[in-house]
Design a protein around this motif. Structure first.
Motif, PDB file in Angstrom:
ATOM      1  N   GLY A   5     -13.768   2.843  25.057  1.00  0.00           N
ATOM      2  CA  GLY A   5     -14.910   2.362  25.804  1.00  0.00           C
ATOM      3  C   GLY A   5     -16.118   2.060  24.940  1.00  0.00           C
ATOM      4  N   ALA A   6     -17.105   1.428  25.571  1.00  0.00           N
ATOM      5  CA  ALA A   6     -18.398   1.175  24.929  1.00  0.00           C
ATOM      6  C   ALA A   6     -19.457   1.146  26.008  1.00  0.00           C
ATOM      7  CB  ALA A   6     -18.375  -0.138  24.155  1.00  0.00           C
ATOM      8  N   TRP A   7     -20.580   1.787  25.709  1.00  0.00           N
ATOM      9  CA  TRP A   7     -21.724   1.764  26.630  1.00  0.00           C
ATOM     10  C   TRP A   7     -22.564   0.519  26.385  1.00  0.00           C
ATOM     11  CZ3 TRP A   7     -21.121   7.041  24.617  1.00  0.00           C
ATOM     12  CH2 TRP A   7     -20.825   8.005  25.598  1.00  0.00           C
ATOM     13  N   ILE A   8     -22.824  -0.234  27.436  1.00  0.00           N
ATOM     14  CA  ILE A   8     -23.794  -1.330  27.377  1.00  0.00           C
ATOM     15  C   ILE A   8     -24.984  -0.913  28.220  1.00  0.00           C
ATOM     16  CG2 ILE A   8     -24.296  -3.730  27.944  1.00  0.00           C
ATOM     17  CD1 ILE A   8     -21.457  -4.461  27.355  1.00  0.00           C
ATOM     18  N   GLN A   9     -26.099  -0.590  27.555  1.00  0.00           N
ATOM     19  CA  GLN A   9     -27.275  -0.094  28.265  1.00  0.00           C
ATOM     20  C   GLN A   9     -28.315  -1.187  28.414  1.00  0.00           C
ATOM     21  OE1 GLN A   9     -27.117  -0.089  25.046  1.00  0.00           O
ATOM     22  NE2 GLN A   9     -28.702   1.107  24.033  1.00  0.00           N
ATOM     23  N   CYS A  10     -29.134  -1.027  29.461  1.00  0.00           N
ATOM     24  CA  CYS A  10     -30.241  -1.957  29.670  1.00  0.00           C
ATOM     25  C   CYS A  10     -31.578  -1.295  29.408  1.00  0.00           C
ATOM     26  CB  CYS A  10     -30.199  -2.513  31.093  1.00  0.00           C
ATOM     27  SG  CYS A  10     -30.540  -1.267  32.362  1.00  0.00           S
TER      28      CYS A  10
ATOM     29  N   TYR B  21     -13.106  12.459  34.318  1.00  0.00           N
ATOM     30  CA  TYR B  21     -13.083  12.412  32.853  1.00  0.00           C
ATOM     31  C   TYR B  21     -14.434  12.855  32.319  1.00  0.00           C
ATOM     32  CZ  TYR B  21     -15.538   7.833  32.957  1.00  0.00           C
ATOM     33  OH  TYR B  21     -16.442   6.818  33.157  1.00  0.00           O
ATOM     34  N   CYS B  22     -14.432  13.330  31.082  1.00  0.00           N
ATOM     35  CA  CYS B  22     -15.643  13.864  30.461  1.00  0.00           C
ATOM     36  C   CYS B  22     -15.830  13.210  29.091  1.00  0.00           C
ATOM     37  CB  CYS B  22     -15.523  15.383  30.310  1.00  0.00           C
ATOM     38  SG  CYS B  22     -16.962  16.185  29.577  1.00  0.00           S
ATOM     39  N   VAL B  23     -17.059  12.771  28.811  1.00  0.00           N
ATOM     40  CA  VAL B  23     -17.370  12.128  27.527  1.00  0.00           C
ATOM     41  C   VAL B  23     -18.561  12.835  26.869  1.00  0.00           C
ATOM     42  CG1 VAL B  23     -17.700   9.926  26.330  1.00  0.00           C
ATOM     43  CG2 VAL B  23     -16.755   9.938  28.638  1.00  0.00           C
ATOM     44  N   PRO B  24     -18.351  13.992  26.244  1.00  0.00           N
ATOM     45  CA  PRO B  24     -19.475  14.651  25.574  1.00  0.00           C
ATOM     46  C   PRO B  24     -20.047  13.761  24.478  1.00  0.00           C
ATOM     47  CG  PRO B  24     -17.395  15.631  24.895  1.00  0.00           C
ATOM     48  CD  PRO B  24     -17.085  14.719  26.036  1.00  0.00           C
TER      49      PRO B  24
ATOM     50  N   PHE C  85     -12.784  12.239  26.469  1.00  0.00           N
ATOM     51  CA  PHE C  85     -13.090  11.154  25.541  1.00  0.00           C
ATOM     52  C   PHE C  85     -14.355  11.558  24.775  1.00  0.00           C
ATOM     53  CE2 PHE C  85     -11.904   8.776  29.666  1.00  0.00           C
ATOM     54  CZ  PHE C  85     -10.563   9.070  29.509  1.00  0.00           C
ATOM     55  N   ILE C  86     -14.471  11.116  23.546  1.00  0.00           N
ATOM     56  CA  ILE C  86     -15.593  11.527  22.705  1.00  0.00           C
ATOM     57  C   ILE C  86     -16.630  10.411  22.612  1.00  0.00           C
ATOM     58  CG2 ILE C  86     -16.298  12.365  20.430  1.00  0.00           C
ATOM     59  CD1 ILE C  86     -14.510  14.306  22.050  1.00  0.00           C
ATOM     60  N   GLY C  87     -17.876  10.756  22.910  1.00  0.00           N
ATOM     61  CA  GLY C  87     -18.976   9.812  22.735  1.00  0.00           C
ATOM     62  C   GLY C  87     -19.372   9.764  21.270  1.00  0.00           C
ATOM     63  N   GLU C  88     -19.218   8.585  20.651  1.00  0.00           N
ATOM     64  CA  GLU C  88     -19.442   8.412  19.213  1.00  0.00           C
ATOM     65  C   GLU C  88     -20.688   7.567  18.953  1.00  0.00           C
ATOM     66  OE1 GLU C  88     -17.743   9.677  16.808  1.00  0.00           O
ATOM     67  OE2 GLU C  88     -15.743  10.129  17.543  1.00  0.00           O
TER      68      GLU C  88
ATOM     69  N   LEU D 267      -9.913  13.515  12.984  1.00  0.00           N
ATOM     70  CA  LEU D 267     -10.147  14.669  13.857  1.00  0.00           C
ATOM     71  C   LEU D 267      -9.697  14.369  15.281  1.00  0.00           C
ATOM     72  CD1 LEU D 267     -13.636  15.817  12.529  1.00  0.00           C
ATOM     73  CD2 LEU D 267     -11.499  17.108  12.384  1.00  0.00           C
ATOM     74  N   HIS D 268      -9.893  13.141  15.746  1.00  0.00           N
ATOM     75  CA  HIS D 268      -9.392  12.754  17.067  1.00  0.00           C
ATOM     76  C   HIS D 268      -7.888  12.981  17.152  1.00  0.00           C
ATOM     77  CE1 HIS D 268     -12.698  10.202  19.050  1.00  0.00           C
ATOM     78  NE2 HIS D 268     -13.252  10.811  18.018  1.00  0.00           N
ATOM     79  N   GLN D 269      -7.170  12.560  16.122  1.00  0.00           N
ATOM     80  CA  GLN D 269      -5.710  12.677  16.137  1.00  0.00           C
ATOM     81  C   GLN D 269      -5.253  14.127  16.056  1.00  0.00           C
ATOM     82  OE1 GLN D 269      -4.612  10.136  12.873  1.00  0.00           O
ATOM     83  NE2 GLN D 269      -5.255   8.263  13.917  1.00  0.00           N
ATOM     84  N   GLN D 270      -6.046  14.969  15.428  1.00  0.00           N
ATOM     85  CA  GLN D 270      -5.679  16.376  15.289  1.00  0.00           C
ATOM     86  C   GLN D 270      -5.816  17.142  16.605  1.00  0.00           C
ATOM     87  OE1 GLN D 270      -7.836  18.266  12.089  1.00  0.00           O
ATOM     88  NE2 GLN D 270      -7.356  16.622  10.640  1.00  0.00           N
ATOM     89  N   HIS D 271      -6.713  16.703  17.471  1.00  0.00           N
ATOM     90  CA  HIS D 271      -6.974  17.422  18.717  1.00  0.00           C
ATOM     91  C   HIS D 271      -6.278  16.697  19.865  1.00  0.00           C
ATOM     92  CE1 HIS D 271      -9.746  20.237  16.854  1.00  0.00           C
ATOM     93  NE2 HIS D 271     -10.329  19.233  16.246  1.00  0.00           N
ATOM     94  N   ARG D 272      -5.183  17.279  20.332  1.00  0.00           N
ATOM     95  CA  ARG D 272      -4.326  16.612  21.304  1.00  0.00           C
ATOM     96  C   ARG D 272      -5.006  16.355  22.645  1.00  0.00           C
ATOM     97  NH1 ARG D 272       1.149  16.613  20.237  1.00  0.00           N
ATOM     98  NH2 ARG D 272       1.196  15.235  22.050  1.00  0.00           N
ATOM     99  N   ASN D 273      -6.025  17.146  22.995  1.00  0.00           N
ATOM    100  CA  ASN D 273      -6.700  16.928  24.272  1.00  0.00           C
ATOM    101  C   ASN D 273      -7.654  15.746  24.246  1.00  0.00           C
ATOM    102  OD1 ASN D 273      -5.463  18.959  25.756  1.00  0.00           O
ATOM    103  ND2 ASN D 273      -6.928  20.512  25.138  1.00  0.00           N
ATOM    104  N   VAL D 274      -7.971  15.254  23.063  1.00  0.00           N
ATOM    105  CA  VAL D 274      -8.852  14.084  22.957  1.00  0.00           C
ATOM    106  C   VAL D 274      -8.024  12.830  23.233  1.00  0.00           C
ATOM    107  CG1 VAL D 274     -10.318  12.720  21.433  1.00  0.00           C
ATOM    108  CG2 VAL D 274     -10.419  15.226  21.340  1.00  0.00           C
ATOM    109  N   GLN D 275      -8.411  12.101  24.291  1.00  0.00           N
ATOM    110  CA  GLN D 275      -7.623  10.945  24.721  1.00  0.00           C
ATOM    111  C   GLN D 275      -8.387   9.625  24.643  1.00  0.00           C
ATOM    112  OE1 GLN D 275      -5.240  11.507  28.364  1.00  0.00           O
ATOM    113  NE2 GLN D 275      -5.936  13.630  28.362  1.00  0.00           N
TER     114      GLN D 275
END
Length: 493
Positions: free
Chosen positions: A26-31, A285-288, A318-321, A346-354
């Protein structure tokens, strides 16, 4: 024994392949940063089209689009005024007239992307807004908002505010074909020095027997999250409800399960008990927002991605980058590289990160630090389906019918017919087309074999001279991207 070892290795390979085939990109498009403010309709559409085209090339499959930054609207609404972040003046309609949310849904779906409508639930006025429209909630009902650090906040303690926000969301869902409803990290306001949230009187009179002020504020937010979840489930149960909280839940000094960090906390400072929402199934879903770098002294990225993977895996994570910060800092273990490769590892190492959500879209589009190029040539090179959400629907549709290549005036076309299905859980809404060369193992778990993810019931074949043999397979996807069994055919190209 050797055969068992071979089978085990094959199973591992299949799991790895299947894992990479499904990923939220994903990607955030903010206004609210003003990037579209006062733009002409044509200019904003051309800017967004360019961003979407580049993000599509980068491998994005979801856009989180900000449509309600301060109890206003970047869509046609009878409940709230047009946003000043669109036209420059709150309450002023765009001219020439258009509906950005409707347009974005069409554009994203045309590109095979999901569109998640992003609202800021409680914020009624940002610091820089100086004039509100006559139909704005803070003008119509000033008693329902409080002022804090130059902002207006809808009071989370008031039941009528929770109902109002849920009615706004219900209105969006009924009129727009969104794939998700997204809220970010603005619950109770971020603490500001010398500022006090003016809710002491309400705590005394409507505390529901709760003794602690912090517990009471968390209770108010919990009520809202559950009510919003139920609203979405009742209106359109296939719409995914996502939250992107601040990157630290609690520090270890505040809780035994806290992360080894030292920063602002969701639970204690924003009154957002994110783990409760996940564990009760109130969000999908959660995106910290783990926007910091690996090695940050107070909020180390590596520590936090591990923490969220351990504690928040009960729902898709999902991880907010932060794109700019990722390329600004070097990899501690490789000074010749910025941190994108290390973070992806690190994403690949943590199986819960989708999956991943990029903050923010324009930074990736501008290819800061070669970020976009690395996505399209490496990390997001192959297409990806959305992660499964069996708690909403886990049953796959039937496979496509009548898969057949046909010569037409437009060339060699592979046609198929939609499978039969009743209701949103069974109906096919998209299709995946796979191509496997002669001599290769037939494998729909390998994303390298995907040539298209489409809403069409046809695909133009790349005919050359008719001497190469291929197997084509088409699968059906439902609203939750459950995938049917493949329907196959052989062609010579």
């Amino acid at each position: 024994m050797r055969r068992l070892t071979t089978l085990f290795m094959l199973a591992i390979a299949l799991m790895a392949s299947a894992q990479s085939k499904r990923e939220f990109r994903g990607a955030w498009i903010q206004c609210v940063n003003g990037q579209f403010q006062g733009m002409s309709t044509q200019k904003m559409q051309s800017t967004l089209s360019y961003q979407l085209d580049e993000l599509q090339k980068d491998g994005c499959n979801a856009i989180i689009f900000q449509v309600r930054p301060e109890c206003d609207a970047l869509y046609e609404s009878s409940m709230e005024p047009w946003s000043r972040f669109l036209t420059g003046t709150q309450g002023k309609a765009p001219s020439p007239y258009w509906d950005p949310l409707k347009w974005m849904i069409e554009q994203c779906h045309k590109r095979g992307m999901e569109l998640h409508a992003w609202i800021n639930p409680y914020r009624a006025k940002t610091k820089t807004t100086t004039q509100l429209a006559s139909n704005h909630i803070a003008i119509r009902h000033p008693e329902r908002v409080f002022s804090y650090d130059g902002q207006f906040i809808m009071n989370p303690a008031m039941e009528e505010n929770r109902k109002y926000i849920c009615n706004v969301v219900g209105d969006i869902l009924r009129r727009y074909d969104v794939d998700g409803l997204h809220i970010d990290d603005y619950f109770y306001p971020y603490p500001a020095a010398g500022q006090t949230i003016p809710d002491a009187q309400q705590f005394r009179t409507m505390s529901n027997g709760i003794k602690d002020l912090g517990d009471w504020r968390r209770y108010n937010v919990n009520l809202f999250i559950r009510q919003l979840h139920d609203t979405i489930a009742n209106v359109k149960p296939w719409v995914k409800f996502g939250v992107s909280p601040f990157g630290i839940y609690r520090n270890r000094k505040s809780s035994p399960i806290g992360s080894n960090t030292n920063g602002l906390q969701n639970y204690d400072d924003l009154y957002a008990d994110v783990l409760l929402w996940i564990n009760n199934g109130w969000i999908d879903y959660c995106v910290p927002q783990i926007y910091w770098q690996i090695g940050h002294p107070a909020a180390d990225y590596e520590e936090l991605i591990g923490w969220w993977s351990r504690y928040a895996g009960g729902r898709p994570l999902f991880i907010g980058e932060d794109v700019e910060r990722t390329v600004k800092y070097t990899d501690p273990s490789n000074v010749n590289s910025h941190q994108l490769p290390a973070k992806m590892n690190l994403h690949q190492q943590h199986r819960n990160v989708q999956g991943t959500v990029l903050w923010y879209a324009k930074a990736a589009v501008d290819n800061v630090g070669n970020y976009g190029t690395l996505l399209r040539t490496n990390y997001w090179r192959t297409p990806a389906l959305q992660p499964l959400m069996p708690f909403i629907d886990g049953k796959a549709p039937k496979k496509p019918r009548k898969v057949k290549p046909v010569w037409t005036e437009d060339g060699y076309i592979l046609f198929w017919t939609a499978p039969k299905g009743k209701g949103w859980k069974d109906e096919a809404v998209k299709y995946v087309v796979y191509r496997i060369a002669k001599g290769e193992r037939f494998d729909i778990y390998n994303p390298n074999n995907i040539v298209a993810i489409t809403t069409d019931t046809y695909y133009k074949l790349p005919y050359h001279n008719g001497s190469e043999k291929y197997t084509y397979a088409v699968t059906a996807l439902d609203r939750m991207q459950n995938e049917s069994k493949p329907a196959k055919t052989k062609v010579k190209l």
